[in-house]
Design an enzyme around this catalytic site. Structure first.
Site, PDB file in Angstrom:
ATOM      1  N   GLU A 219       0.848  -1.198   0.000  1.00  0.00           N
ATOM      2  CA  GLU A 219       0.000   0.000   0.000  1.00  0.00           C
ATOM      3  C   GLU A 219       0.884   1.248   0.000  1.00  0.00           C
ATOM      4  O   GLU A 219       1.773   1.374   0.832  1.00  0.00           O
ATOM      5  CB  GLU A 219      -0.904  -0.014   1.237  1.00  0.00           C
ATOM      6  CG  GLU A 219      -1.902  -1.163   1.200  1.00  0.00           C
ATOM      7  CD  GLU A 219      -2.200  -1.742   2.571  1.00  0.00           C
ATOM      8  OE1 GLU A 219      -1.852  -1.118   3.582  1.00  0.00           O
ATOM      9  OE2 GLU A 219      -2.767  -2.852   2.633  1.00  0.00           O
TER      10      GLU A 219
ATOM     11  N   GLU B 183      -4.004  -7.011   2.756  1.00  0.00           N
ATOM     12  CA  GLU B 183      -2.747  -7.677   3.107  1.00  0.00           C
ATOM     13  C   GLU B 183      -2.736  -9.144   2.720  1.00  0.00           C
ATOM     14  O   GLU B 183      -1.697  -9.693   2.350  1.00  0.00           O
ATOM     15  CB  GLU B 183      -2.478  -7.530   4.608  1.00  0.00           C
ATOM     16  CG  GLU B 183      -2.003  -6.149   5.032  1.00  0.00           C
ATOM     17  CD  GLU B 183      -3.078  -5.078   5.017  1.00  0.00           C
ATOM     18  OE1 GLU B 183      -4.276  -5.442   4.910  1.00  0.00           O
ATOM     19  OE2 GLU B 183      -2.749  -3.879   5.116  1.00  0.00           O
TER      20      GLU B 183
ATOM     21  N   GLN C 207       2.351  -1.892   5.594  1.00  0.00           N
ATOM     22  CA  GLN C 207       2.607  -0.472   5.891  1.00  0.00           C
ATOM     23  C   GLN C 207       3.102  -0.308   7.343  1.00  0.00           C
ATOM     24  O   GLN C 207       3.987   0.491   7.609  1.00  0.00           O
ATOM     25  CB  GLN C 207       1.353   0.346   5.637  1.00  0.00           C
ATOM     26  CG  GLN C 207       1.647   1.819   5.494  1.00  0.00           C
ATOM     27  CD  GLN C 207       0.520   2.558   4.802  1.00  0.00           C
ATOM     28  OE1 GLN C 207      -0.437   2.960   5.459  1.00  0.00           O
ATOM     29  NE2 GLN C 207       0.622   2.739   3.494  1.00  0.00           N
ATOM     30  N   PHE C 208       2.508  -1.053   8.230  1.00  0.00           N
ATOM     31  CA  PHE C 208       3.044  -1.275   9.568  1.00  0.00           C
ATOM     32  C   PHE C 208       3.007  -2.782   9.756  1.00  0.00           C
ATOM     33  O   PHE C 208       2.069  -3.434   9.289  1.00  0.00           O
ATOM     34  CB  PHE C 208       2.191  -0.597  10.646  1.00  0.00           C
ATOM     35  CG  PHE C 208       2.443   0.884  10.762  1.00  0.00           C
ATOM     36  CD1 PHE C 208       3.321   1.386  11.717  1.00  0.00           C
ATOM     37  CD2 PHE C 208       1.809   1.769   9.913  1.00  0.00           C
ATOM     38  CE1 PHE C 208       3.562   2.750  11.814  1.00  0.00           C
ATOM     39  CE2 PHE C 208       2.046   3.141  10.004  1.00  0.00           C
ATOM     40  CZ  PHE C 208       2.930   3.640  10.958  1.00  0.00           C
TER      41      PHE C 208
ATOM     42  N   ASP D 154       2.227  -4.489  12.117  1.00  0.00           N
ATOM     43  CA  ASP D 154       1.018  -4.921  12.835  1.00  0.00           C
ATOM     44  C   ASP D 154      -0.035  -5.489  11.878  1.00  0.00           C
ATOM     45  O   ASP D 154      -0.766  -6.405  12.217  1.00  0.00           O
ATOM     46  CB  ASP D 154       0.417  -3.734  13.592  1.00  0.00           C
ATOM     47  CG  ASP D 154       1.461  -3.010  14.425  1.00  0.00           C
ATOM     48  OD1 ASP D 154       1.371  -3.073  15.647  1.00  0.00           O
ATOM     49  OD2 ASP D 154       2.379  -2.401  13.845  1.00  0.00           O
TER      50      ASP D 154
ATOM     51  N   ILE E  27       0.312  -7.286   9.463  1.00  0.00           N
ATOM     52  CA  ILE E  27       0.654  -8.628   9.010  1.00  0.00           C
ATOM     53  C   ILE E  27      -0.401  -9.618   9.507  1.00  0.00           C
ATOM     54  O   ILE E  27      -0.600 -10.671   8.916  1.00  0.00           O
ATOM     55  CB  ILE E  27       2.074  -9.020   9.494  1.00  0.00           C
ATOM     56  CG1 ILE E  27       2.666 -10.115   8.616  1.00  0.00           C
ATOM     57  CG2 ILE E  27       2.073  -9.426  10.968  1.00  0.00           C
ATOM     58  CD1 ILE E  27       4.147 -10.364   8.878  1.00  0.00           C
TER      59      ILE E  27
ATOM     60  N   HIS F  76       0.497   0.114  16.329  1.00  0.00           N
ATOM     61  CA  HIS F  76       1.623   0.604  15.529  1.00  0.00           C
ATOM     62  C   HIS F  76       2.930   0.430  16.290  1.00  0.00           C
ATOM     63  O   HIS F  76       3.863   1.203  16.118  1.00  0.00           O
ATOM     64  CB  HIS F  76       1.428   2.080  15.150  1.00  0.00           C
ATOM     65  CG  HIS F  76       0.292   2.327  14.197  1.00  0.00           C
ATOM     66  ND1 HIS F  76      -1.015   2.330  14.595  1.00  0.00           N
ATOM     67  CD2 HIS F  76       0.272   2.556  12.863  1.00  0.00           C
ATOM     68  CE1 HIS F  76      -1.795   2.570  13.540  1.00  0.00           C
ATOM     69  NE2 HIS F  76      -1.036   2.710  12.482  1.00  0.00           N
TER      70      HIS F  76
HETATM   71  C1  LIG Z   1      -5.360  -3.518   7.421  1.00  0.00           C
HETATM   72  C2  LIG Z   1      -4.707  -2.194   7.331  1.00  0.00           C
HETATM   73  N1  LIG Z   1      -3.811  -1.978   6.350  1.00  0.00           N
HETATM   74  C3  LIG Z   1      -3.191  -0.782   6.235  1.00  0.00           C
HETATM   75  C4  LIG Z   1      -3.445   0.228   7.102  1.00  0.00           C
HETATM   76  C5  LIG Z   1      -2.723   1.571   6.988  1.00  0.00           C
HETATM   77  N2  LIG Z   1      -3.662   2.629   6.622  1.00  0.00           N
HETATM   78  C6  LIG Z   1      -4.253   3.387   7.562  1.00  0.00           C
HETATM   79  S1  LIG Z   1      -5.410   4.401   6.927  1.00  0.00           S
HETATM   80  C7  LIG Z   1      -5.078   3.902   5.331  1.00  0.00           C
HETATM   81  C8  LIG Z   1      -5.867   4.468   4.204  1.00  0.00           C
HETATM   82  C9  LIG Z   1      -7.320   4.314   4.480  1.00  0.00           C
HETATM   83  O1  LIG Z   1      -8.101   4.722   3.399  1.00  0.00           O
HETATM   84  P1  LIG Z   1      -9.683   4.674   3.487  1.00  0.00           P
HETATM   85  O2  LIG Z   1     -10.145   3.366   4.006  1.00  0.00           O
HETATM   86  O3  LIG Z   1     -10.207   5.087   2.172  1.00  0.00           O
HETATM   87  O4  LIG Z   1     -10.045   5.768   4.595  1.00  0.00           O
HETATM   88  P2  LIG Z   1      -9.597   7.300   4.606  1.00  0.00           P
HETATM   89  O5  LIG Z   1      -8.299   7.347   5.362  1.00  0.00           O
HETATM   90  O6  LIG Z   1      -9.474   7.768   3.212  1.00  0.00           O
HETATM   91  O7  LIG Z   1     -10.659   8.021   5.358  1.00  0.00           O
HETATM   92  C10 LIG Z   1      -4.079   2.919   5.344  1.00  0.00           C
HETATM   93  C11 LIG Z   1      -3.546   2.249   4.154  1.00  0.00           C
HETATM   94  C12 LIG Z   1      -4.378  -0.049   8.137  1.00  0.00           C
HETATM   95  N3  LIG Z   1      -4.700   0.885   9.047  1.00  0.00           N
HETATM   96  N4  LIG Z   1      -4.990  -1.249   8.218  1.00  0.00           N
END
Ligand SMILES: Cc1ncc(C[n+]2csc(CCOP(=O)(O)OP(=O)(O)O)c2C)c(N)n1
Lengths: 323, 324
Positions: B28, B59, B81-82, B84, B86, B128
């Site tokens: 991501e 993931e 991305q973190f 966690d 995983i 995190h």
């Molecule tokens: C399972 C998971 N993978 C990656 C992340 C890292 N991450 C946090 S917010 C985000 C983007 C989220 O996008 P969206 O669901 O569209 O919500 P928005 O932030 O745009 O409101 C990512 C990749 C996470 N929190 N959880």
């Protein structure tokens, strides 16, 4: 709608904006240690969906839905203490931001794992159904989170049992830096609703009227035993993904285009067209929300930090004695 | 060349993708953004969007597709991305990737690297800050590495990418920009499965890895007049470099294990058990552990400081062991 209701909605829009604005400012001043995810620009979604919920309906907010906490009745003081990681926050300092919910107001705290609250919302809705409770569950998620397996599993189950749940997708066109064309191959994610056996609906997430209308239909459907709705709200976040993100992956022009459809200003225009004394309403509301946020901040700053050994508390119903 | 820990990671991917066109990366925000921490900066510009894939938030897909690419002869770097997150790809790692070779009777290889930022100390809170090595240490067929220096970060990542088995590569986010060191200009590899003897000593062996390596080295230096410590930086957790541990503990007769992951079910327990089983005759004191307390990675500063091992707890444990 009565004038009183219209003014109240304006108050909520303003409160959410003021509260989040203050949190962003505090973050800039280095006063907040955890990540801050601003929902600025998306206020009409949480206001439009939550304003008419009942105290015993449950909400499952996403990481940007600080406003949903306020709408559902969370004490602004405790919410600010939560963001500061203090003992009087919902998590008593064990985690920050929206990871600690407020069960006394039927607000669920999410993990960071995107989309992971949807199965929980669905489990809650299943109980409402089998125990014939007149309650709904509202699960918020981003269009990015819509790609996760948990979301699919939750929706599939909710479809089978026609559960009283509304899946609110806040489609703000970017998941961190990832644009929608790299997230899914459809224009509207809500088209997936029918694939699970329920309705998909799309509304303008920057227009409070549009959100309210669509949300009412979806909530009525859930309450009436007609099952879930995939409600997609098209909106835009003004800030970066978190306050650390300068959001260089999108254009200034795009941001300005969306700012010109600002949900709060739009409601002001509406109030003007209703021939209310908008200048007075604005001034009075500004004062009112500022007071609430000032008090919340003072409370949070005065709230003590938890002490080290408290890290071992709240793991089990019955603490496991140390030998 | 002076590089930070995260620059070393970035260099390793640049070099391996340039060296082998079958290497690609899935994750991501790894492309357009260059990664949440900039670990993948410049890769999209250099290698294009076919090999640097900004995936949906998925993931399980990231790991599973990595396996699919692997069986077709490619080598995927799967970024969390973190680390966690995983947990959301857990099944594809432990049941799909780890068993692939085994259940095909040796026909298939699974050259994937699952990498991402782990570790506490940065106010990350519960999701995190995690150190998930023990979840995977239990799984045969996987390898796990956890570098503590920029040199190892680069050399181990290159080794991981070239390895024919699934490797979980844990990069400690606390070290990303806090570590800066001189590394050689040219090509080098740090072999998987080999620990580093960071300091020789006579009185006791401290076995550690990841972020606490630096605190242990500091303790060894600060306490030099009291006790002569031998420091082993494991670097690879699975497979463990038992030979290095055995040689050292046989010599010093004392062992302390320090890791940031929780104590309960942590890797330290396995090391301690093996020392007790095989080196009992050489021991002059109990095998001690310093690890995170058995709770979640709480957010508030006083809680986090209470949970994760600090200089003081390490010093205390060294003194205690020295007293035997
Ligand atoms: C399972 C998971 N993978 C990656 C992340 C890292 N991450 C946090 S917010 C985000 C983007 C989220 O996008 P969206 O669901 O569209 O919500 P928005 O932030 O745009 O409101 C990512 C990749 C996470 N929190 N959880």
């Amino acid at each position: 709608m009565t004038e009183q209701k219209e003014r109240e909605l304006y108050f909520w829009l303003r409160l959410v904006r003021e509260f989040e604005g203050r949190v962003s400012m505090l973050d800039k001043q280095g006063k907040i240690q955890g990540g801050v995810y601003s929902g600025k620009g998306q206020e009409a979604v949480v206001v439009g969906v939550c304003h008419d919920l009942r105290p015993d309906d449950w909400i499952f907010p996403l990481h940007r839905d600080l406003g949903a906490f306020l709408l559902k009745g969370a004490d602004p003081k405790r919410l600010m203490a939560q963001i500061f990681g203090r003992r009087e926050g919902f998590a008593k300092g064990k985690d920050s931001f929206l990871h600690g919910g407020d069960f006394s107001h039927c607000i669920f705290g999410a993990t960071s794992m995107l989309g992971s609250t949807l199965p929980v919302a669905v489990g809650s809705a299943y109980k409402f159904k089998i125990r014939k409770e007149d309650r709904v569950a509202i699960a918020f998620f981003g269009e990015g989170a819509s790609s996760r397996g948990d979301v699919h599993e939750a929706m599939n189950f909710a479809g089978i049992y026609k559960l009283p749940v509304v899946f609110v997708c806040e489609n703000n066109f970017y998941a961190y830096s990832t644009p929608n064309e790299l997230q899914f191959a459809v224009e509207d994610v809500a088209v997936r609703g029918p694939g699970y056996g329920f309705k998909g609906d799309v509304c303008s997430g920057n227009d409070l009227h549009s959100v309210m209308k669509a949300a009412k239909k979806a909530i009525d459907r859930a309450r009436g035993g007609e099952g879930p709705t995939y409600l997609e709200c098209k909106t835009y976040r003004y800030h970066g993904h978190s306050e650390h993100d300068r959001a260089t992956y999108r254009s200034e022009e795009e941001l300005v285009t969306w700012e010109s459809r600002d949900p709060v200003e739009r409601w002001e225009v509406y109030l003007e067209k209703r021939k209310y004394d908008v200048a007075a309403i604005k001034a009075e509301t500004a004062q009112r929300v500022k007071k609430i946020v000032d008090e919340a901040l003072a409370f949070a700053e005065a709230s003590p930090w938890p002490e080290g050994p408290e890290a071992m508390e709240d793991l089990y119903a019955m603490p496991i004695p140390e030998e | 060349m002076q590089v930070t820990y995260i620059q070393a990671i970035n260099q390793a991917m640049h070099e391996e993708m340039a060296r082998d066109e079958n290497v690609l990366i899935l994750g991501e925000d790894v492309g357009i953004l260059g990664g949440a921490f900039k670990a993948t900066e410049g890769l999209l510009e250099k290698f294009g969007s076919e090999r640097v894939v900004d995936t949906p938030i998925a993931e399980s897909l990231i790991v599973g597709a990595g396996v699919g690419l692997a069986i077709q002869g490619m080598r995927a770097i799967c970024e969390m991305q973190f680390i966690d997150f995983i947990s959301c790809g857990f099944d594809q790692i432990v049941n799909m990737a780890a068993t692939l070779r085994y259940r095909h009777g040796g026909q298939a290889s699974c050259p994937i690297v699952v990498r991402g930022p782990c570790g506490a100390g940065v106010h990350g809170g519960i999701y995190h800050s995690q150190n998930p090595e023990a979840w995977f240490f239990h799984i045969p067929g996987l390898k796990i590495v956890a570098p503590a220096t920029a040199y190892d970060a680069k050399g181990l990542l290159k080794a991981a990418i070239r390895d024919d088995d699934p490797v979980i590569y844990l990069e400690h986010k606390f070290l990303y920009r806090r570590i800066k060191e001189e590394i050689p200009e040219g090509e080098f590899i740090v072999p998987i499965g080999k620990a580093a003897l960071r300091k020789e000593g006579r009185d006791m062996t401290v076995i550690t890895y990841g972020s606490p390596v630096h605190a242990v080295m500091k303790a060894a230096k600060d306490m030099a007049s009291e006790v002569d410590i031998e420091v082993i930086d494991l670097r690879t957790l699975l497979p463990l470099d038992w030979k290095t541990i055995r040689t050292s503990v046989t010599k010093t007769g004392k062992a302390l294990i320090v890791h940031e992951a929780r104590r309960n079910g942590g890797i330290g327990g396995e090391i301690a058990a093996r020392i007790a089983e095989e080196l009992f005759d050489f021991l002059d004191g109990p095998i001690l552990r310093v690890a995170s307390r058995d709770t979640h990675n709480a957010f508030a500063t006083p809680l986090e400081e209470y949970i994760i091992p600090n200089q003081e707890r390490i010093t205390e444990a060294i003194r205690k062991l020295a007293s035997y």
